[in-house]
Design a protein around this motif. Structure first.
Motif, mmCIF file in Angstrom:
data_model
loop_
_atom_site.group_PDB
_atom_site.id
_atom_site.type_symbol
_atom_site.label_atom_id
_atom_site.label_comp_id
_atom_site.label_asym_id
_atom_site.label_seq_id
_atom_site.Cartn_x
_atom_site.Cartn_y
_atom_site.Cartn_z
ATOM 1 N N LEU A 172 101.553 0.811 -61.425
ATOM 2 C CA LEU A 172 101.117 2.252 -61.090
ATOM 3 C C LEU A 172 101.534 2.499 -59.433
ATOM 4 C CD1 LEU A 172 99.971 5.274 -61.968
ATOM 5 C CD2 LEU A 172 97.747 4.853 -61.205
ATOM 6 N N ASN A 173 102.588 2.804 -58.582
ATOM 7 C CA ASN A 173 102.684 3.517 -57.699
ATOM 8 C C ASN A 173 102.266 4.143 -56.751
ATOM 9 O OD1 ASN A 173 103.786 0.027 -57.689
ATOM 10 N ND2 ASN A 173 104.985 1.648 -58.949
ATOM 11 N N PHE A 174 102.175 4.788 -56.051
ATOM 12 C CA PHE A 174 101.214 5.678 -55.182
ATOM 13 C C PHE A 174 101.578 5.948 -53.737
ATOM 14 C CE2 PHE A 174 97.416 3.464 -56.345
ATOM 15 C CZ PHE A 174 96.628 3.109 -54.936
ATOM 16 N N ALA A 175 101.793 6.775 -52.959
ATOM 17 C CA ALA A 175 101.354 7.231 -51.563
ATOM 18 C C ALA A 175 101.950 8.647 -50.899
ATOM 19 C CB ALA A 175 103.168 6.100 -51.321
ATOM 20 N N GLY A 176 101.019 8.283 -49.703
ATOM 21 C CA GLY A 176 101.142 9.752 -49.589
ATOM 22 C C GLY A 176 100.444 9.888 -48.319
ATOM 23 N N ALA A 177 101.187 10.425 -47.050
ATOM 24 C CA ALA A 177 101.407 11.212 -46.348
ATOM 25 C C ALA A 177 100.284 12.182 -45.264
ATOM 26 C CB ALA A 177 102.256 10.936 -44.902
ATOM 27 N N ILE A 178 99.805 12.738 -44.383
ATOM 28 C CA ILE A 178 99.626 13.970 -44.033
ATOM 29 C C ILE A 178 100.037 13.456 -42.046
ATOM 30 C CG2 ILE A 178 97.446 15.078 -43.054
ATOM 31 C CD1 ILE A 178 95.568 13.950 -44.814
ATOM 32 N N THR A 179 100.617 14.677 -41.820
ATOM 33 C CA THR A 179 101.618 14.623 -40.599
ATOM 34 C C THR A 179 101.459 15.825 -40.192
ATOM 35 O OG1 THR A 179 103.298 13.571 -42.185
ATOM 36 C CG2 THR A 179 103.702 14.294 -39.606
ATOM 37 N N ASP A 180 100.689 14.964 -38.773
ATOM 38 C CA ASP A 180 101.012 16.774 -37.730
ATOM 39 C C ASP A 180 102.050 16.299 -36.121
ATOM 40 O OD1 ASP A 180 99.931 18.625 -36.551
ATOM 41 O OD2 ASP A 180 98.530 17.947 -35.322
ATOM 42 N N PRO A 181 102.916 16.799 -36.611
ATOM 43 C CA PRO A 181 104.170 16.919 -34.890
ATOM 44 C C PRO A 181 104.379 17.237 -34.255
ATOM 45 C CG PRO A 181 105.447 17.050 -37.327
ATOM 46 C CD PRO A 181 104.099 17.446 -37.611
ATOM 47 N N ARG A 182 103.782 17.586 -33.406
ATOM 48 C CA ARG A 182 103.665 18.546 -32.134
ATOM 49 C C ARG A 182 104.286 18.614 -30.974
ATOM 50 N NH1 ARG A 182 100.103 22.990 -34.055
ATOM 51 N NH2 ARG A 182 98.795 21.920 -35.420
ATOM 52 N N TRP A 183 104.912 19.821 -30.088
ATOM 53 C CA TRP A 183 105.352 19.863 -29.210
ATOM 54 C C TRP A 183 104.464 19.889 -28.346
ATOM 55 C CZ3 TRP A 183 110.502 18.418 -29.060
ATOM 56 C CH2 TRP A 183 111.465 18.523 -28.926
ATOM 57 N N ILE A 184 103.838 18.676 -27.520
ATOM 58 C CA ILE A 184 102.830 19.183 -26.568
ATOM 59 C C ILE A 184 102.861 20.108 -25.101
ATOM 60 C CG2 ILE A 184 100.712 18.805 -24.792
ATOM 61 C CD1 ILE A 184 101.012 17.811 -27.932
ATOM 62 N N PHE A 227 106.089 20.861 -34.901
ATOM 63 C CA PHE A 227 108.088 20.877 -35.552
ATOM 64 C C PHE A 227 107.897 21.374 -37.182
ATOM 65 C CE2 PHE A 227 108.637 15.769 -33.718
ATOM 66 C CZ PHE A 227 107.976 16.680 -32.563
ATOM 67 N N ASN A 228 109.004 22.009 -36.219
ATOM 68 C CA ASN A 228 109.741 22.951 -37.567
ATOM 69 C C ASN A 228 110.368 21.677 -39.232
ATOM 70 O OD1 ASN A 228 110.838 23.681 -35.458
ATOM 71 N ND2 ASN A 228 112.110 24.260 -37.074
ATOM 72 N N THR A 229 110.462 22.416 -39.920
ATOM 73 C CA THR A 229 110.766 21.441 -41.223
ATOM 74 C C THR A 229 110.025 20.263 -41.643
ATOM 75 O OG1 THR A 229 112.554 19.846 -39.574
ATOM 76 C CG2 THR A 229 113.302 22.135 -40.636
ATOM 77 N N VAL A 230 109.459 20.367 -40.983
ATOM 78 C CA VAL A 230 108.040 18.961 -41.242
ATOM 79 C C VAL A 230 106.869 19.392 -42.096
ATOM 80 C CG1 VAL A 230 107.349 16.996 -40.334
ATOM 81 C CG2 VAL A 230 108.950 17.952 -39.320
ATOM 82 N N PRO A 231 106.983 18.379 -43.281
ATOM 83 C CA PRO A 231 105.794 19.237 -44.158
ATOM 84 C C PRO A 231 104.651 18.351 -43.638
ATOM 85 C CG PRO A 231 106.955 18.102 -44.812
ATOM 86 C CD PRO A 231 107.793 18.404 -43.827
ATOM 87 N N THR A 232 103.456 19.139 -43.800
ATOM 88 C CA THR A 232 102.176 18.922 -43.469
ATOM 89 C C THR A 232 101.865 17.601 -44.446
ATOM 90 O OG1 THR A 232 101.451 20.965 -42.499
ATOM 91 C CG2 THR A 232 99.418 19.224 -43.132
ATOM 92 N N PHE A 233 102.051 17.762 -45.690
ATOM 93 C CA PHE A 233 101.898 16.802 -46.613
ATOM 94 C C PHE A 233 102.413 16.269 -47.541
ATOM 95 C CE2 PHE A 233 97.455 19.615 -46.130
ATOM 96 C CZ PHE A 233 96.999 18.482 -45.793
ATOM 97 N N GLN A 290 107.292 23.903 -46.295
ATOM 98 C CA GLN A 290 107.594 23.914 -44.355
ATOM 99 C C GLN A 290 108.302 24.897 -43.897
ATOM 100 O OE1 GLN A 290 111.231 20.430 -44.118
ATOM 101 N NE2 GLN A 290 110.373 21.030 -46.555
ATOM 102 N N GLU A 291 108.072 25.108 -42.582
ATOM 103 C CA GLU A 291 109.332 26.345 -41.986
ATOM 104 C C GLU A 291 110.232 25.481 -41.514
ATOM 105 O OE1 GLU A 291 108.021 29.500 -38.922
ATOM 106 O OE2 GLU A 291 106.635 27.842 -39.049
ATOM 107 N N LEU A 292 111.555 26.420 -41.926
ATOM 108 C CA LEU A 292 112.440 25.864 -41.758
ATOM 109 C C LEU A 292 113.175 26.629 -39.984
ATOM 110 C CD1 LEU A 292 114.422 25.969 -45.202
ATOM 111 C CD2 LEU A 292 113.196 24.372 -43.965
ATOM 112 N N THR A 293 112.536 28.088 -40.061
ATOM 113 C CA THR A 293 112.678 28.620 -38.389
ATOM 114 C C THR A 293 112.046 27.811 -37.796
ATOM 115 O OG1 THR A 293 111.504 30.015 -39.619
ATOM 116 C CG2 THR A 293 113.987 30.799 -40.238
ATOM 117 N N ASP A 294 112.365 28.383 -36.572
ATOM 118 C CA ASP A 294 111.769 28.523 -35.076
ATOM 119 C C ASP A 294 110.107 29.420 -35.279
ATOM 120 O OD1 ASP A 294 110.438 28.348 -32.594
ATOM 121 O OD2 ASP A 294 112.336 27.914 -31.568
#
Length: 288
Positions: free
Chosen positions: A119-131, A162-168, A209-213
């Motif tokens: 059984l294989n599994f993986a995951g990510a929580i991503t927070d990309p931001r313009w500062i 960033f848009n177009t990037v899911p959090t989970f 995910q938000e596709l627009t600005d």
């Protein structure tokens, strides 16, 4: 169990602005757009752990990261040039944002529940931001002409995602192999070989995910979705022959990848992926 830490610094040479040109107001030369952007600098900080349990039948890994990007290469808007009426002009070309940041948590693992099954599994929580990005280009919905309200020349993306990037995002699947013996014995010399049967499946899920600005007048979101793949087949134990029947994106999910609100003369457009449902088979023969 292995615990590790990392501090890394990287540099990316300035990019070539292939669309660079001279800026004129009327017939008066103002300045040249930069041909080479500023070099980009990355500082990366990570801490993680790699573990294995129960005679390596269970593998668990995890990682926390923080990545600061300075002079991040992207499109930006220059409003330093004004026209004959003293109104700033909008010039969009390849430049740099002062500061962007990527941070998040990643994990992966696999579990050998019983002989032949993983059984294989993986995951990510991503927070990309313009500062720090105060000279960002406008979403198409912000541009218009005429009327008593003037369209803005630029927007600030500072402290926005960033848009177009899911959090989970998560991925889970399994592989199972079982020796079948020489089940084709008697069909010829090519078939007098022991074979192994196998089956596998995988589900990749990601959050909305938000596709627009985020500063756009019109917002368009892609809902959370999952892509499912599976397959089964047999192969000879000497790996000379292999037959695999597979199906990709069996639910025929069609997530949007981009969205543009259009203009007064152009239509709204939605980008769709090429990951449509596909069913097929693969026969592999090794001649030597």
């Amino acid at each position: 169990m292995t615990v590790y830490g990392l501090v890394g610094r990287g540099e990316k040479a300035g990019a070539v602005n292939t669309g660079a040109r001279a800026i004129f107001v009327g017939n008066a030369f103002q300045k040249f757009q930069p041909v080479i952007t500023k070099p980009e600098t990355s500082w990366d900080y990570e801490i993680g752990i790699k573990t294995n349990w129960f005679d390596e039948t269970l593998i668990l890994n995890a990682n926390l990261y923080w990545n600061d990007l300075y002079n991040f290469q992207t499109n930006f808007v220059d409003t330093s040039v004004v026209d004959a009426a003293g109104v700033p002009t909008r010039q969009t070309y390849l430049g740099t944002a002062k500061h962007a940041r990527l941070r998040g948590f990643e994990f992966d693992g696999r579990w050998n529940a019983f002989e032949g099954f993983w059984l294989n599994f993986a995951g990510a929580i991503t927070d990309p931001r313009w500062i720090d990005f105060d000279e960002a280009p406008l979403d198409a919905a912000w541009t218009w002409s005429g009327g008593t309200v003037k369209a803005p020349l630029q927007v600030s993306r500072s402290h926005s995602r960033f848009n177009t990037v899911p959090t989970f995002a998560f991925n889970i699947g399994f592989d199972y192999e079982r020796p079948l013996g020489a089940i084709f014995d008697g069909l010829g010399d090519w078939a007098n070989r022991p074979v192994t049967g196998f089956v596998y499946a995988n589900v990749a899920w990601q959050d909305k995910q938000e596709l627009t600005d985020p500063t756009a007048v019109i917002h368009y979101w892609q809902d959370a979705y999952a892509l499912t793949n599976l397959g089964f087949g047999i192969r000879t134990d000497d790996d000379r022959y292999s037959l695999n029947v597979w199906a990709k994106n069996i639910a025929d999910v069609r997530p949007a990848t981009s969205f543009s609100p259009g203009t007064a003369t152009g239509p709204t457009t939605i980008g769709l992926p090429d990951t449509v449902r596909a069913i097929g088979g693969t026969l592999r023969v090794k001649f030597f």
